[in-house]
Design an enzyme around this catalytic site. Structure first.
Site, PDB file in Angstrom:
ATOM      1  N   GLY A   1     -49.872  -0.950  -5.484  1.00  0.00           N
ATOM      2  CA  GLY A   1     -48.624  -0.821  -4.742  1.00  0.00           C
ATOM      3  C   GLY A   1     -47.585  -1.858  -5.121  1.00  0.00           C
ATOM      4  O   GLY A   1     -47.681  -2.510  -6.154  1.00  0.00           O
TER       5      GLY A   1
ATOM      6  N   SER B   1     -45.856  -6.758 -10.214  1.00  0.00           N
ATOM      7  CA  SER B   1     -45.627  -7.005  -8.779  1.00  0.00           C
ATOM      8  C   SER B   1     -45.611  -8.505  -8.525  1.00  0.00           C
ATOM      9  O   SER B   1     -44.934  -8.990  -7.621  1.00  0.00           O
ATOM     10  CB  SER B   1     -46.722  -6.351  -7.938  1.00  0.00           C
ATOM     11  OG  SER B   1     -46.840  -4.990  -8.278  1.00  0.00           O
TER      12      SER B   1
ATOM     13  N   HIS C   1     -45.017   0.973 -12.917  1.00  0.00           N
ATOM     14  CA  HIS C   1     -45.788   1.999 -12.200  1.00  0.00           C
ATOM     15  C   HIS C   1     -45.106   3.362 -12.309  1.00  0.00           C
ATOM     16  O   HIS C   1     -45.765   4.384 -12.512  1.00  0.00           O
ATOM     17  CB  HIS C   1     -45.892   1.655 -10.709  1.00  0.00           C
ATOM     18  CG  HIS C   1     -46.582   0.358 -10.406  1.00  0.00           C
ATOM     19  ND1 HIS C   1     -45.931  -0.696  -9.808  1.00  0.00           N
ATOM     20  CD2 HIS C   1     -47.872  -0.046 -10.585  1.00  0.00           C
ATOM     21  CE1 HIS C   1     -46.781  -1.693  -9.628  1.00  0.00           C
ATOM     22  NE2 HIS C   1     -47.960  -1.338 -10.097  1.00  0.00           N
TER      23      HIS C   1
ATOM     24  N   MET D   1     -42.844  -6.219 -16.560  1.00  0.00           N
ATOM     25  CA  MET D   1     -42.744  -6.003 -15.108  1.00  0.00           C
ATOM     26  C   MET D   1     -44.104  -6.176 -14.454  1.00  0.00           C
ATOM     27  O   MET D   1     -45.128  -5.777 -15.021  1.00  0.00           O
ATOM     28  CB  MET D   1     -42.205  -4.613 -14.830  1.00  0.00           C
ATOM     29  CG  MET D   1     -40.764  -4.510 -15.204  1.00  0.00           C
ATOM     30  SD  MET D   1     -40.011  -3.076 -14.477  1.00  0.00           S
ATOM     31  CE  MET D   1     -38.378  -3.234 -15.175  1.00  0.00           C
TER      32      MET D   1
ATOM     33  N   ASP E   1     -52.036  -4.297 -18.748  1.00  0.00           N
ATOM     34  CA  ASP E   1     -53.375  -4.820 -18.492  1.00  0.00           C
ATOM     35  C   ASP E   1     -54.289  -4.300 -19.606  1.00  0.00           C
ATOM     36  O   ASP E   1     -55.119  -3.409 -19.386  1.00  0.00           O
ATOM     37  CB  ASP E   1     -53.861  -4.366 -17.118  1.00  0.00           C
ATOM     38  CG  ASP E   1     -52.974  -4.897 -16.005  1.00  0.00           C
ATOM     39  OD1 ASP E   1     -53.246  -5.983 -15.491  1.00  0.00           O
ATOM     40  OD2 ASP E   1     -51.972  -4.227 -15.677  1.00  0.00           O
TER      41      ASP E   1
ATOM     42  N   GLU F   1     -40.859  -0.364 -12.035  1.00  0.00           N
ATOM     43  CA  GLU F   1     -40.654   0.655 -13.073  1.00  0.00           C
ATOM     44  C   GLU F   1     -41.869   0.852 -13.986  1.00  0.00           C
ATOM     45  O   GLU F   1     -42.013   1.902 -14.602  1.00  0.00           O
ATOM     46  CB  GLU F   1     -39.414   0.332 -13.900  1.00  0.00           C
ATOM     47  CG  GLU F   1     -38.139   0.679 -13.156  1.00  0.00           C
ATOM     48  CD  GLU F   1     -36.905   0.162 -13.866  1.00  0.00           C
ATOM     49  OE1 GLU F   1     -36.790   0.371 -15.083  1.00  0.00           O
ATOM     50  OE2 GLU F   1     -36.068  -0.474 -13.190  1.00  0.00           O
TER      51      GLU F   1
ATOM     52  N   GLN G   1     -61.684  -7.218  -6.539  1.00  0.00           N
ATOM     53  CA  GLN G   1     -61.209  -7.664  -7.856  1.00  0.00           C
ATOM     54  C   GLN G   1     -60.445  -8.987  -7.785  1.00  0.00           C
ATOM     55  O   GLN G   1     -59.932  -9.458  -8.792  1.00  0.00           O
ATOM     56  CB  GLN G   1     -60.381  -6.568  -8.538  1.00  0.00           C
ATOM     57  CG  GLN G   1     -59.038  -6.296  -7.929  1.00  0.00           C
ATOM     58  CD  GLN G   1     -58.414  -5.032  -8.513  1.00  0.00           C
ATOM     59  OE1 GLN G   1     -58.881  -3.928  -8.307  1.00  0.00           O
ATOM     60  NE2 GLN G   1     -57.343  -5.201  -9.280  1.00  0.00           N
TER      61      GLN G   1
ATOM     62  N   GLY H   1     -51.737   1.149 -17.551  1.00  0.00           N
ATOM     63  CA  GLY H   1     -50.710   0.490 -18.355  1.00  0.00           C
ATOM     64  C   GLY H   1     -51.306  -0.442 -19.402  1.00  0.00           C
ATOM     65  O   GLY H   1     -52.295  -1.136 -19.142  1.00  0.00           O
TER      66      GLY H   1
END
Ligand code: AMP
Length: 282
Positions: free
Chosen positions: A31, A186, A37, A184, A150, A35, A61, A147
Protein backbone atom coordinates in the site's frame (compact mmCIF):
# COMPACT_ATOMS: atom_id res chain seq x y z
CA UNK A 1 -14.32 -2.00 -7.73
CA UNK A 2 -14.93 -4.41 -4.86
CA UNK A 3 -12.99 -4.30 -1.59
CA UNK A 4 -12.62 -7.42 0.55
CA UNK A 5 -11.12 -7.76 4.02
CA UNK A 6 -11.74 -11.49 4.29
CA UNK A 7 -11.08 -14.46 2.06
CA UNK A 8 -14.26 -16.49 1.59
CA UNK A 9 -16.46 -14.08 -0.39
CA UNK A 10 -13.57 -12.87 -2.51
CA UNK A 11 -12.71 -16.46 -3.38
CA UNK A 12 -16.29 -17.15 -4.44
CA UNK A 13 -16.22 -14.14 -6.75
CA UNK A 14 -12.83 -15.16 -8.17
CA UNK A 15 -14.08 -18.74 -8.69
CA UNK A 16 -17.02 -17.34 -10.67
CA UNK A 17 -14.68 -15.21 -12.78
CA UNK A 18 -12.45 -18.20 -13.43
CA UNK A 19 -15.32 -20.46 -14.41
CA UNK A 20 -16.43 -17.75 -16.83
CA UNK A 21 -12.99 -18.01 -18.44
CA UNK A 22 -11.69 -14.69 -17.09
CA UNK A 23 -7.97 -14.31 -16.52
CA UNK A 24 -6.83 -12.94 -13.17
CA UNK A 25 -3.80 -10.75 -12.56
CA UNK A 26 -2.45 -10.06 -9.08
CA UNK A 27 -0.41 -7.09 -7.88
CA UNK A 28 0.79 -7.66 -4.29
CA UNK A 29 1.72 -4.48 -2.40
CA UNK A 30 2.07 -3.01 1.05
CA UNK A 31 0.00 0.00 0.00
CA UNK A 32 0.76 3.72 0.19
CA UNK A 33 0.61 3.53 -3.56
CA UNK A 34 2.82 5.56 -5.89
CA UNK A 35 3.48 5.53 -9.61
CA UNK A 36 5.70 2.45 -9.29
CA UNK A 37 2.73 0.45 -8.00
CA UNK A 38 0.44 2.06 -10.56
CA UNK A 39 2.72 0.90 -13.39
CA UNK A 40 2.24 -2.69 -12.18
CA UNK A 41 -1.52 -2.19 -11.96
CA UNK A 42 -1.63 -0.71 -15.47
CA UNK A 43 0.25 -3.68 -16.86
CA UNK A 44 -2.04 -6.14 -15.11
CA UNK A 45 -5.18 -4.31 -16.26
CA UNK A 46 -3.89 -4.37 -19.84
CA UNK A 47 -3.07 -8.09 -19.75
CA UNK A 48 -5.92 -9.60 -17.70
CA UNK A 49 -9.71 -9.53 -17.49
CA UNK A 50 -9.65 -9.07 -13.73
CA UNK A 51 -6.96 -7.30 -11.68
CA UNK A 52 -6.62 -7.92 -7.96
CA UNK A 53 -4.59 -5.50 -5.85
CA UNK A 54 -3.57 -6.76 -2.44
CA UNK A 55 -2.60 -4.29 0.26
CA UNK A 56 -1.02 -5.87 3.29
CA UNK A 57 1.86 -4.69 5.47
CA UNK A 58 3.16 -8.16 6.22
CA UNK A 59 4.70 -8.31 9.71
CA UNK A 60 6.79 -11.42 9.06
CA UNK A 61 8.94 -9.64 6.48
CA UNK A 62 9.99 -6.94 8.96
CA UNK A 63 12.86 -7.47 11.38
CA UNK A 64 12.35 -6.71 15.09
CA UNK A 65 14.00 -3.26 14.83
CA UNK A 66 12.48 -2.31 11.47
CA UNK A 67 9.69 0.09 10.51
CA UNK A 68 6.60 -2.14 10.72
CA UNK A 69 4.70 0.20 13.03
CA UNK A 70 5.63 3.42 11.25
CA UNK A 71 5.21 2.05 7.69
CA UNK A 72 3.14 4.68 5.83
CA UNK A 73 -0.51 3.84 5.28
CA UNK A 74 -3.32 5.65 3.43
CA UNK A 75 -5.97 3.14 2.50
CA UNK A 76 -8.55 5.69 1.31
CA UNK A 77 -6.12 7.26 -1.15
CA UNK A 78 -4.94 3.80 -2.25
CA UNK A 79 -8.53 2.83 -3.05
CA UNK A 80 -8.98 5.99 -5.11
CA UNK A 81 -5.80 5.37 -7.07
CA UNK A 82 -6.72 1.72 -7.57
CA UNK A 83 -10.15 2.60 -8.89
CA UNK A 84 -8.61 5.11 -11.31
CA UNK A 85 -6.18 2.47 -12.52
CA UNK A 86 -9.05 0.10 -13.34
CA UNK A 87 -8.52 -2.40 -10.51
CA UNK A 88 -11.46 -4.78 -10.07
CA UNK A 89 -10.79 -6.18 -6.61
CA UNK A 90 -8.80 -4.86 -3.65
CA UNK A 91 -7.88 -7.35 -0.94
CA UNK A 92 -7.01 -5.70 2.39
CA UNK A 93 -6.72 -8.46 4.98
CA UNK A 94 -5.89 -7.99 8.66
CA UNK A 95 -3.11 -9.85 10.46
CA UNK A 96 -5.58 -12.25 12.04
CA UNK A 97 -6.89 -13.24 8.60
CA UNK A 98 -3.43 -13.83 7.15
CA UNK A 99 -1.83 -15.48 10.19
CA UNK A 100 -4.06 -17.80 12.16
CA UNK A 101 -3.09 -18.62 15.71
CA UNK A 102 -0.28 -21.20 15.64
CA UNK A 103 0.88 -20.37 12.15
CA UNK A 104 3.76 -22.83 11.81
CA UNK A 105 4.40 -22.97 8.06
CA UNK A 106 6.96 -20.88 6.18
CA UNK A 107 8.37 -20.98 2.67
CA UNK A 108 12.12 -20.55 2.27
CA UNK A 109 14.15 -20.07 -0.88
CA UNK A 110 17.75 -20.96 -0.09
CA UNK A 111 20.91 -19.53 -1.66
CA UNK A 112 19.28 -16.58 -3.44
CA UNK A 113 18.31 -15.06 -0.10
CA UNK A 114 21.74 -15.25 1.55
CA UNK A 115 23.32 -12.23 -0.13
CA UNK A 116 22.36 -8.58 -0.76
CA UNK A 117 19.29 -7.60 1.33
CA UNK A 118 19.30 -11.08 2.89
CA UNK A 119 22.53 -10.28 4.78
CA UNK A 120 21.15 -7.26 6.59
CA UNK A 121 17.54 -8.51 6.72
CA UNK A 122 17.97 -12.22 7.57
CA UNK A 123 14.27 -13.05 8.04
CA UNK A 124 12.90 -10.74 5.36
CA UNK A 125 12.65 -13.09 2.40
CA UNK A 126 11.08 -15.90 4.39
CA UNK A 127 8.30 -13.46 5.23
CA UNK A 128 7.98 -12.37 1.60
CA UNK A 129 7.91 -15.86 0.10
CA UNK A 130 5.44 -17.07 2.72
CA UNK A 131 2.98 -14.21 2.22
CA UNK A 132 3.30 -14.30 -1.57
CA UNK A 133 2.62 -18.06 -1.56
CA UNK A 134 -0.45 -17.46 0.59
CA UNK A 135 -1.67 -14.74 -1.79
CA UNK A 136 -1.09 -17.03 -4.78
CA UNK A 137 -3.13 -19.77 -3.08
CA UNK A 138 -5.92 -17.42 -2.02
CA UNK A 139 -6.26 -15.56 -5.33
CA UNK A 140 -4.90 -18.14 -7.80
CA UNK A 141 -3.86 -15.58 -10.41
CA UNK A 142 -2.72 -16.47 -13.90
CA UNK A 143 -0.11 -13.72 -13.76
CA UNK A 144 1.44 -11.78 -10.89
CA UNK A 145 3.33 -8.50 -11.20
CA UNK A 146 6.46 -7.45 -9.31
CA UNK A 147 8.83 -4.50 -9.66
CA UNK A 148 12.47 -4.66 -10.67
CA UNK A 149 12.96 -2.08 -7.89
CA UNK A 150 13.08 -5.08 -5.54
CA UNK A 151 15.33 -7.07 -7.87
CA UNK A 152 16.23 -9.78 -5.38
CA UNK A 153 12.59 -10.25 -4.40
CA UNK A 154 11.58 -10.69 -8.06
CA UNK A 155 14.33 -13.28 -8.64
CA UNK A 156 13.50 -15.13 -5.42
CA UNK A 157 9.81 -15.32 -6.32
CA UNK A 158 10.60 -16.48 -9.84
CA UNK A 159 12.77 -19.24 -8.37
CA UNK A 160 10.12 -20.22 -5.83
CA UNK A 161 7.43 -20.50 -8.51
CA UNK A 162 9.69 -22.69 -10.65
CA UNK A 163 10.93 -24.84 -7.77
CA UNK A 164 7.45 -25.42 -6.31
CA UNK A 165 5.57 -25.67 -9.64
CA UNK A 166 3.21 -22.87 -8.67
CA UNK A 167 0.98 -22.25 -11.71
CA UNK A 168 1.46 -18.50 -12.06
CA UNK A 169 3.45 -16.43 -14.52
CA UNK A 170 5.67 -13.83 -12.87
CA UNK A 171 6.00 -10.53 -14.72
CA UNK A 172 8.81 -8.22 -13.62
CA UNK A 173 8.19 -4.54 -14.43
CA UNK A 174 10.78 -1.75 -14.81
CA UNK A 175 11.74 0.65 -12.02
CA UNK A 176 9.70 3.86 -12.02
CA UNK A 177 11.71 6.89 -10.91
CA UNK A 178 11.16 10.47 -9.83
CA UNK A 179 12.28 13.12 -12.34
CA UNK A 180 15.66 13.40 -10.61
CA UNK A 181 16.25 9.63 -10.77
CA UNK A 182 15.30 8.54 -7.24
CA UNK A 183 13.47 5.22 -7.44
CA UNK A 184 9.91 5.66 -6.22
CA UNK A 185 9.26 4.02 -2.87
CA UNK A 186 6.68 4.34 -0.12
CA UNK A 187 9.65 4.83 2.23
CA UNK A 188 10.76 8.02 0.42
CA UNK A 189 8.12 9.73 2.55
CA UNK A 190 10.42 9.30 5.58
CA UNK A 191 13.17 11.47 4.04
CA UNK A 192 13.57 15.04 5.22
CA UNK A 193 14.39 17.70 2.67
CA UNK A 194 18.15 17.39 3.00
CA UNK A 195 18.08 13.58 2.88
CA UNK A 196 15.74 13.67 -0.13
CA UNK A 197 18.16 15.99 -1.92
CA UNK A 198 21.12 13.70 -1.25
CA UNK A 199 19.23 10.48 -2.05
CA UNK A 200 19.56 11.02 -5.81
CA UNK A 201 23.16 9.85 -5.37
CA UNK A 202 21.96 6.23 -5.56
CA UNK A 203 20.75 6.56 -9.13
CA UNK A 204 23.64 8.82 -10.10
CA UNK A 205 26.18 6.32 -8.77
CA UNK A 206 24.53 3.45 -10.64
CA UNK A 207 24.58 5.47 -13.86
CA UNK A 208 28.24 6.29 -13.28
CA UNK A 209 28.97 2.57 -12.75
CA UNK A 210 27.16 1.74 -15.98
CA UNK A 211 29.30 4.24 -17.89
CA UNK A 212 32.52 2.88 -16.37
CA UNK A 213 31.51 -0.63 -17.49
CA UNK A 214 30.51 0.59 -20.95
CA UNK A 215 33.96 2.21 -21.18
CA UNK A 216 35.51 -1.22 -20.63
CA UNK A 217 36.07 -1.71 -16.90
CA UNK A 218 35.39 -5.33 -15.89
CA UNK A 219 36.73 -5.44 -12.33
CA UNK A 220 33.84 -5.61 -9.86
CA UNK A 221 36.10 -4.29 -7.09
CA UNK A 222 37.04 -1.19 -9.07
CA UNK A 223 33.43 -0.45 -10.03
CA UNK A 224 32.29 -1.04 -6.45
CA UNK A 225 34.89 1.36 -5.04
CA UNK A 226 33.84 4.05 -7.52
CA UNK A 227 30.22 3.65 -6.39
CA UNK A 228 31.32 3.70 -2.76
CA UNK A 229 33.31 6.89 -3.26
CA UNK A 230 30.45 8.54 -5.07
CA UNK A 231 27.89 7.66 -2.38
CA UNK A 232 30.24 8.63 0.44
CA UNK A 233 30.46 12.12 -1.09
CA UNK A 234 27.03 12.68 0.50
CA UNK A 235 27.33 13.50 4.18
CA UNK A 236 24.11 11.78 5.26
CA UNK A 237 24.56 8.54 3.31
CA UNK A 238 25.53 5.37 5.18
CA UNK A 239 26.16 2.42 2.87
CA UNK A 240 24.54 -0.86 3.88
CA UNK A 241 25.87 -2.79 0.88
CA UNK A 242 27.06 -2.37 -2.68
CA UNK A 243 27.07 -5.66 -4.55
CA UNK A 244 27.86 -6.74 -8.07
CA UNK A 245 26.41 -10.19 -8.64
CA UNK A 246 25.46 -12.64 -11.34
CA UNK A 247 21.75 -12.28 -11.97
CA UNK A 248 21.33 -16.03 -12.13
CA UNK A 249 22.86 -16.93 -8.77
CA UNK A 250 23.02 -13.58 -6.94
CA UNK A 251 26.56 -14.53 -5.98
CA UNK A 252 29.28 -11.90 -5.98
CA UNK A 253 31.41 -11.85 -9.09
CA UNK A 254 34.98 -10.61 -9.54
CA UNK A 255 34.85 -10.12 -13.28
CA UNK A 256 31.84 -8.33 -14.70
CA UNK A 257 30.37 -10.39 -17.53
CA UNK A 258 27.03 -11.83 -18.61
CA UNK A 259 23.78 -10.89 -16.90
CA UNK A 260 24.97 -8.67 -14.10
CA UNK A 261 23.07 -6.99 -11.30
CA UNK A 262 24.53 -4.03 -9.45
CA UNK A 263 22.48 -3.60 -6.30
CA UNK A 264 22.81 -1.31 -3.34
CA UNK A 265 21.19 -0.32 -0.08
CA UNK A 266 21.98 2.98 1.60
CA UNK A 267 20.64 4.53 4.78
CA UNK A 268 19.73 8.17 5.18
CA UNK A 269 19.00 8.59 8.86
CA UNK A 270 16.62 5.76 9.73
CA UNK A 271 15.48 5.31 6.14
CA UNK A 272 16.96 2.44 4.17
CA UNK A 273 16.75 2.91 0.40
CA UNK A 274 17.52 0.32 -2.26
CA UNK A 275 18.21 0.64 -5.97
CA UNK A 276 19.75 -1.48 -8.69
CA UNK A 277 20.82 -1.71 -12.29
CA UNK A 278 20.84 -4.71 -14.61
CA UNK A 279 23.37 -5.00 -17.40
CA UNK A 280 24.12 -7.58 -20.01
CA UNK A 281 27.89 -7.37 -20.36
CA UNK A 282 29.80 -9.04 -23.21
P1 AMP B 1 5.80 -2.54 -1.89
O1 AMP B 1 4.44 -1.98 -1.66
O2 AMP B 1 6.91 -1.58 -1.65
O3 AMP B 1 6.00 -3.88 -1.23
O4 AMP B 1 5.87 -2.84 -3.44
C1 AMP B 1 4.91 -3.62 -4.10
C2 AMP B 1 5.41 -3.94 -5.50
O5 AMP B 1 5.64 -2.72 -6.21
C3 AMP B 1 6.74 -4.71 -5.48
O6 AMP B 1 6.69 -5.70 -6.49
C4 AMP B 1 7.73 -3.63 -5.80
O7 AMP B 1 8.90 -4.12 -6.44
C5 AMP B 1 6.95 -2.75 -6.74
N1 AMP B 1 7.53 -1.40 -6.76
C6 AMP B 1 7.80 -0.61 -5.69
N2 AMP B 1 8.41 0.52 -6.08
C7 AMP B 1 8.52 0.46 -7.44
C8 AMP B 1 9.08 1.31 -8.44
N3 AMP B 1 9.63 2.48 -8.13
N4 AMP B 1 9.02 0.91 -9.72
C9 AMP B 1 8.47 -0.29 -10.04
N5 AMP B 1 7.94 -1.14 -9.16
C10 AMP B 1 7.96 -0.78 -7.87
Amino acid sequence: MKVFNTIKEMRELLDTHRSNGKSIGLVPTMGYLHEGHISLLNKSVSENDITVLSIYVNPTQFGPTEDLDSYPRDIENDKRLAENAGVDIVFIPSDSIMYLENHFTYVNVNNLTANLCGSSRPTHFQGVTTIVTKLFNIIQPKKAYFGQKDAQQALVINRMVKDLNIPVEIITCPIIREKDGLAMSSRNKYLNQEERGQATILFQSLQMAKNIIIDGERSADIVKSSIQQSINSKSLAKIDYISIVSENTLEDIDKIEGNTLIALAVRFGNTRLIDNLRMEVN
